[in-house]
Motif scaffolding. Structure first.
Motif, PDB file in Angstrom:
ATOM      1  N   VAL A  61       0.834  -1.198   0.000  1.00  6.82           N
ATOM      2  CA  VAL A  61       0.000   0.000   0.000  1.00  6.82           C
ATOM      3  C   VAL A  61       0.874   1.256   0.000  1.00  6.82           C
ATOM      4  N   ILE A  62       1.910   1.258   0.821  1.00  3.26           N
ATOM      5  CA  ILE A  62       2.814   2.409   0.881  1.00  3.26           C
ATOM      6  C   ILE A  62       3.492   2.626  -0.469  1.00  3.26           C
ATOM      7  N   GLU A  63       3.946   1.551  -1.078  1.00  2.00           N
ATOM      8  CA  GLU A  63       4.600   1.638  -2.391  1.00  2.00           C
ATOM      9  C   GLU A  63       3.635   2.179  -3.451  1.00  2.00           C
ATOM     10  N   ALA A  64       2.414   1.658  -3.468  1.00  2.00           N
ATOM     11  CA  ALA A  64       1.415   2.113  -4.449  1.00  2.00           C
ATOM     12  C   ALA A  64       1.048   3.575  -4.214  1.00  2.00           C
ATOM     13  N   TYR A  65       0.916   3.965  -2.950  1.00  2.00           N
ATOM     14  CA  TYR A  65       0.594   5.361  -2.641  1.00  2.00           C
ATOM     15  C   TYR A  65       1.725   6.288  -3.082  1.00  2.00           C
ATOM     16  N   HIS A  72       7.845   9.839  -1.300  1.00  2.00           N
ATOM     17  CA  HIS A  72       8.835   8.826  -0.908  1.00  2.00           C
ATOM     18  C   HIS A  72       8.689   8.492   0.572  1.00  2.00           C
ATOM     19  N   TYR A  73       7.457   8.294   1.022  1.00  2.00           N
ATOM     20  CA  TYR A  73       7.212   7.989   2.426  1.00  2.00           C
ATOM     21  C   TYR A  73       7.597   6.547   2.740  1.00  2.00           C
ATOM     22  N   PRO A  78       3.257   9.031   9.321  1.00  2.00           N
ATOM     23  CA  PRO A  78       2.003   8.757  10.044  1.00  2.00           C
ATOM     24  C   PRO A  78       0.808   8.511   9.114  1.00  2.00           C
ATOM     25  N   PHE A  79       0.799   7.365   8.465  1.00  2.00           N
ATOM     26  CA  PHE A  79      -0.307   7.021   7.564  1.00  2.00           C
ATOM     27  C   PHE A  79      -1.634   6.942   8.318  1.00  2.00           C
ATOM     28  N   ASP A  80      -1.593   6.555   9.599  1.00  2.00           N
ATOM     29  CA  ASP A  80      -2.823   6.519  10.393  1.00  2.00           C
ATOM     30  C   ASP A  80      -3.495   7.889  10.375  1.00  2.00           C
ATOM     31  N   ARG A  81      -2.709   8.925  10.541  1.00  2.00           N
ATOM     32  CA  ARG A  81      -3.256  10.288  10.543  1.00  2.00           C
ATOM     33  C   ARG A  81      -3.656  10.717   9.136  1.00  2.00           C
ATOM     34  N   LEU A  82      -2.850  10.348   8.135  1.00  2.00           N
ATOM     35  CA  LEU A  82      -3.152  10.728   6.757  1.00  2.00           C
ATOM     36  C   LEU A  82      -4.513  10.191   6.323  1.00  2.00           C
TER      37      LEU A  82
END
Length: 96
Positions: A61-65, A72-73, A78-82
């Motif tokens: 998911v991080i790679e696709a996002y 380049h996260y 903090p994906f929870d907050r995003l």
């Protein structure tokens, strides 16, 4: 504990119950984490990865996002907050 589809499409809470987007659940509830990310449903894909507790799904998911958003996260972001997704223990769902 909520079902996977209820957790993925939770849009808020009403006291001790999760409020679920019924239309999105019906349309996308059977898709895998990867399929959700490929369709650009990153919040749902992130929720699915959190629900599964599989680090491989989370990395996907991080790679696709990052690819879609040109960022380049890494996991420290903090994906929870995003995405506004936090694991919460509730046993009841209200489907709208």
């Amino acid at each position: 504990m909520l079902s996977r589809a209820d957790f993925i499409f939770t849009i808020g809470y009403d006291g001790p119950a999760a409020v679920v987007d019924g239309q999105a659940k019906r349309k996308y509830g059977t898709l895998s984490t990867k399929e959700l990310a490929e369709r650009g449903l990153f919040r749902a894909a992130y929720s699915s990865a959190i629900y599964s507790k599989d680090p491989v799904e989370l990395d996907y998911v991080i790679e696709a996002y990052n690819k879609a958003a040109h960022t380049h996260y890494d996991r420290s972001f903090p994906f929870d907050r995003l995405f506004g997704v936090f694991p919460v223990e509730v046993n009841k769902a209200i489907v709208l």
